[in-house]
Design a protein around this motif. Structure first.
Motif, PDB file in Angstrom:
ATOM      1  N   VAL A  35       0.858  -1.211   0.089  1.00  0.00           N
ATOM      2  CA  VAL A  35       0.173  -0.045  -0.086  1.00  0.00           C
ATOM      3  C   VAL A  35       0.909   1.114  -0.137  1.00  0.00           C
ATOM      4  O   VAL A  35       0.608   2.351  -0.660  1.00  0.00           O
ATOM      5  N   GLU A  36       1.939   1.325   0.724  1.00  0.00           N
ATOM      6  CA  GLU A  36       2.814   2.254   0.734  1.00  0.00           C
ATOM      7  C   GLU A  36       3.458   2.669  -0.549  1.00  0.00           C
ATOM      8  O   GLU A  36       3.528   3.918  -1.080  1.00  0.00           O
ATOM      9  N   LEU A  37       3.699   1.513  -1.325  1.00  0.00           N
ATOM     10  CA  LEU A  37       4.516   1.817  -2.627  1.00  0.00           C
ATOM     11  C   LEU A  37       3.147   2.513  -3.687  1.00  0.00           C
ATOM     12  O   LEU A  37       3.526   3.433  -4.283  1.00  0.00           O
ATOM     13  N   LEU A  38       2.077   1.962  -3.359  1.00  0.00           N
ATOM     14  CA  LEU A  38       1.004   2.567  -4.199  1.00  0.00           C
ATOM     15  C   LEU A  38       1.085   4.107  -3.715  1.00  0.00           C
ATOM     16  O   LEU A  38       0.874   4.859  -4.706  1.00  0.00           O
ATOM     17  N   ASP A  39       1.012   4.465  -2.547  1.00  0.00           N
ATOM     18  CA  ASP A  39       0.806   5.590  -2.181  1.00  0.00           C
ATOM     19  C   ASP A  39       2.085   6.620  -2.674  1.00  0.00           C
ATOM     20  O   ASP A  39       1.893   7.793  -3.323  1.00  0.00           O
ATOM     21  N   GLU A  40       3.147   6.123  -2.644  1.00  0.00           N
ATOM     22  CA  GLU A  40       4.248   6.776  -3.256  1.00  0.00           C
ATOM     23  C   GLU A  40       4.063   6.903  -4.835  1.00  0.00           C
ATOM     24  O   GLU A  40       4.459   8.178  -5.411  1.00  0.00           O
ATOM     25  N   SER A  41       3.748   6.078  -5.624  1.00  0.00           N
ATOM     26  CA  SER A  41       3.529   6.082  -6.736  1.00  0.00           C
ATOM     27  C   SER A  41       2.221   7.231  -7.165  1.00  0.00           C
ATOM     28  O   SER A  41       2.619   7.823  -8.107  1.00  0.00           O
ATOM     29  N   LEU A  42       1.345   7.025  -6.471  1.00  0.00           N
ATOM     30  CA  LEU A  42       0.238   8.145  -6.820  1.00  0.00           C
ATOM     31  C   LEU A  42       0.763   9.573  -6.172  1.00  0.00           C
ATOM     32  O   LEU A  42       0.141  10.631  -6.790  1.00  0.00           O
ATOM     33  N   ALA A  43       1.706   9.621  -5.360  1.00  0.00           N
ATOM     34  CA  ALA A  43       2.294  10.922  -5.093  1.00  0.00           C
ATOM     35  C   ALA A  43       3.357  11.351  -6.088  1.00  0.00           C
ATOM     36  O   ALA A  43       3.877  12.677  -6.018  1.00  0.00           O
ATOM     37  N   GLY A  44       3.474  10.660  -7.268  1.00  0.00           N
ATOM     38  CA  GLY A  44       4.517  10.995  -8.392  1.00  0.00           C
ATOM     39  C   GLY A  44       5.909  10.565  -8.241  1.00  0.00           C
ATOM     40  O   GLY A  44       6.739  10.907  -9.234  1.00  0.00           O
ATOM     41  N   ASP A  45       6.089   9.416  -7.321  1.00  0.00           N
ATOM     42  CA  ASP A  45       7.444   8.779  -7.292  1.00  0.00           C
ATOM     43  C   ASP A  45       7.611   7.652  -8.444  1.00  0.00           C
ATOM     44  O   ASP A  45       6.690   6.813  -8.584  1.00  0.00           O
ATOM     45  N   ASP A  46       8.558   8.018  -9.357  1.00  0.00           N
ATOM     46  CA  ASP A  46       8.604   7.238 -10.561  1.00  0.00           C
ATOM     47  C   ASP A  46       9.203   6.072 -10.423  1.00  0.00           C
ATOM     48  O   ASP A  46       9.519   5.053 -11.155  1.00  0.00           O
ATOM     49  N   ASP A  47       9.677   5.738  -9.137  1.00  0.00           N
ATOM     50  CA  ASP A  47      10.421   4.547  -8.866  1.00  0.00           C
ATOM     51  C   ASP A  47       9.469   3.341  -8.662  1.00  0.00           C
ATOM     52  O   ASP A  47       9.974   2.142  -8.788  1.00  0.00           O
ATOM     53  N   TYR A  48       8.405   3.626  -8.557  1.00  0.00           N
ATOM     54  CA  TYR A  48       7.478   2.477  -8.588  1.00  0.00           C
ATOM     55  C   TYR A  48       6.234   2.633  -9.444  1.00  0.00           C
ATOM     56  O   TYR A  48       5.447   3.946  -9.342  1.00  0.00           O
ATOM     57  N   GLN A  49       6.103   1.876 -10.396  1.00  0.00           N
ATOM     58  CA  GLN A  49       4.885   1.858 -11.357  1.00  0.00           C
ATOM     59  C   GLN A  49       3.966   0.733 -11.135  1.00  0.00           C
ATOM     60  O   GLN A  49       4.180  -0.436 -10.756  1.00  0.00           O
ATOM     61  N   PHE A  50       2.609   0.914 -11.308  1.00  0.00           N
ATOM     62  CA  PHE A  50       1.598   0.032 -11.025  1.00  0.00           C
ATOM     63  C   PHE A  50       0.839  -0.294 -12.325  1.00  0.00           C
ATOM     64  O   PHE A  50       0.590   0.818 -13.086  1.00  0.00           O
ATOM     65  N   VAL A  51       0.287  -1.511 -12.608  1.00  0.00           N
ATOM     66  CA  VAL A  51      -0.672  -1.789 -13.503  1.00  0.00           C
ATOM     67  C   VAL A  51      -1.816  -2.573 -12.849  1.00  0.00           C
ATOM     68  O   VAL A  51      -1.324  -3.541 -12.057  1.00  0.00           O
ATOM     69  N   GLY A  52      -3.018  -2.330 -13.034  1.00  0.00           N
ATOM     70  CA  GLY A  52      -4.089  -3.113 -12.411  1.00  0.00           C
ATOM     71  C   GLY A  52      -4.760  -4.085 -13.305  1.00  0.00           C
ATOM     72  O   GLY A  52      -4.964  -3.394 -14.769  1.00  0.00           O
ATOM     73  N   ALA A  53      -5.356  -4.861 -13.224  1.00  0.00           N
ATOM     74  CA  ALA A  53      -6.237  -5.795 -14.080  1.00  0.00           C
ATOM     75  C   ALA A  53      -7.739  -5.541 -13.397  1.00  0.00           C
ATOM     76  O   ALA A  53      -7.983  -5.674 -12.251  1.00  0.00           O
ATOM     77  N   PHE A  54      -8.544  -5.159 -14.295  1.00  0.00           N
ATOM     78  CA  PHE A  54      -9.859  -4.931 -14.012  1.00  0.00           C
ATOM     79  C   PHE A  54     -10.938  -5.809 -14.519  1.00  0.00           C
ATOM     80  O   PHE A  54     -10.799  -6.033 -15.802  1.00  0.00           O
ATOM     81  N   GLU A  55     -12.001  -6.506 -14.022  1.00  0.00           N
ATOM     82  CA  GLU A  55     -13.043  -6.755 -14.495  1.00  0.00           C
ATOM     83  C   GLU A  55     -14.178  -5.838 -14.163  1.00  0.00           C
ATOM     84  O   GLU A  55     -14.478  -5.479 -13.044  1.00  0.00           O
ATOM     85  N   ALA A  56     -14.694  -5.137 -15.140  1.00  0.00           N
ATOM     86  CA  ALA A  56     -15.609  -3.931 -15.143  1.00  0.00           C
ATOM     87  C   ALA A  56     -14.636  -2.850 -14.460  1.00  0.00           C
ATOM     88  O   ALA A  56     -13.491  -2.679 -14.711  1.00  0.00           O
ATOM     89  N   ASP A  57     -15.047  -2.271 -13.410  1.00  0.00           N
ATOM     90  CA  ASP A  57     -14.299  -1.271 -12.385  1.00  0.00           C
ATOM     91  C   ASP A  57     -13.706  -1.975 -11.216  1.00  0.00           C
ATOM     92  O   ASP A  57     -13.011  -1.219 -10.544  1.00  0.00           O
ATOM     93  N   ARG A  58     -13.743  -3.419 -11.147  1.00  0.00           N
ATOM     94  CA  ARG A  58     -13.342  -4.053  -9.864  1.00  0.00           C
ATOM     95  C   ARG A  58     -11.670  -4.472 -10.237  1.00  0.00           C
ATOM     96  O   ARG A  58     -11.433  -5.116 -11.069  1.00  0.00           O
ATOM     97  N   LEU A  59     -10.987  -3.981  -9.214  1.00  0.00           N
ATOM     98  CA  LEU A  59      -9.357  -4.523  -9.362  1.00  0.00           C
ATOM     99  C   LEU A  59      -9.489  -5.849  -8.776  1.00  0.00           C
ATOM    100  O   LEU A  59      -9.964  -6.313  -7.959  1.00  0.00           O
ATOM    101  N   VAL A  60      -9.009  -6.797  -9.740  1.00  0.00           N
ATOM    102  CA  VAL A  60      -8.809  -8.220  -9.597  1.00  0.00           C
ATOM    103  C   VAL A  60      -7.443  -8.668  -9.562  1.00  0.00           C
ATOM    104  O   VAL A  60      -7.066  -9.762  -9.148  1.00  0.00           O
ATOM    105  N   GLY A  61      -6.429  -7.686  -9.813  1.00  0.00           N
ATOM    106  CA  GLY A  61      -5.062  -8.134  -9.694  1.00  0.00           C
ATOM    107  C   GLY A  61      -4.167  -6.874 -10.012  1.00  0.00           C
ATOM    108  O   GLY A  61      -4.822  -5.860 -10.666  1.00  0.00           O
TER     109      GLY A  61
END
Ligand SMILES: CC(C)(COP(=O)(O)OP(=O)(O)OC[C@H]1O[C@@H](n2cnc3c(N)ncnc32)[C@H](O)[C@@H]1OP(=O)(O)O)[C@@H](O)C(=O)NCCC(=O)NCCS
Length: 166
Positions: A35-61
């Motif tokens: 969760v901390e890495l997601l927070d850092e990524s959302l705050a603009g830290d390029d050291d951590y990148q995320f991709v999500g897999a979604f079924e409709a709007d639900r995050l499944v991975g």
């Protein structure tokens, strides 16, 4: 059925935490780190990148990766997690292929993944081994007595992406 792949936003923070905990594999401090890495990524830290897999709007991975400091074009895959109820359905392969595609597009050379030797990680190790990852190193007792660090690597310069599960 394949999922749609897109960035993980702030609205998916709680769900990401729930998915990570729901695997039953990670200690609470590891869940907090994801969760901390997601927070850092959302705050603009390029050291951590995320991709999500979604079924409709639900995050499944999701997967999280970043450049390994102090290296020439090596990257770490820090996290890859699929909803416990949906594992074995090809979502992890879809995520891994997307991570590798983005890494190659960014000119990255080597992917490093750290995992555990524990028996409950046997399917995880098989996942990497059947997708072109080589068991490169082991540090005995790294996580705990009898729980070794297992390091997998993949050379992206061959151009072979992780195959998607049928
Ligand atoms: C590892 C993980 C991301 C793979 O995602 P997935 O969607 O289950 O994987 P796929 O369906 O694309 O591929 C299934 C393959 O992975 C392996 N696998 C790993 N975990 C599995 C599971 N729980 N159920 C079924 N297959 C699993 C199988 O060997 C299978 O191999 P095959 O296609 O050669 O038969 C997912 O199972 C997961 O979230 N596991 C718990 C968290 C984890 O270990 N993350 C990595 C931390 S280092």
């Amino acid at each position: 059925m394949s999922c749609s792949l897109r960035p993980v936003g702030r609205a998916h923070r709680a769900r990401l935490e729930q998915l990570t905990r729901g695997t039953g594999l990670f200690r609470e401090e590891e869940v907090a780190t994801a969760v901390e890495l997601l927070d850092e990524s959302l705050a603009g830290d390029d050291d951590y990148q995320f991709v999500g897999a979604f079924e409709a709007d639900r995050l499944v991975g999701y997967a999280c990766w970043g450049a390994t400091p102090g290296t020439v074009a090596t990257s770490d895959l820090y996290w890859i997690v699929v909803d416990h109820a949906r594992q074995g359905g090809g979502i992890g392969s879809q995520l891994l292929t997307e991570v590798e595609r983005q890494l190659m597009a960014d000119g990255r050379r080597l992917v490093v993944v750290e995992t555990s030797s524990r028996a409950d990680y046997t399917p995880t190790r098989r996942f990497y081994e059947t997708r072109g990852y080589t068991r490169t190193a082991t540090i005995p007792g790294y996580y705990a007595p009898g729980d070794d660090l297992v390091i997998y690597t993949k050379d992206l310069s061959t151009g072979d992406l992780a195959r998607a599960a049928p």
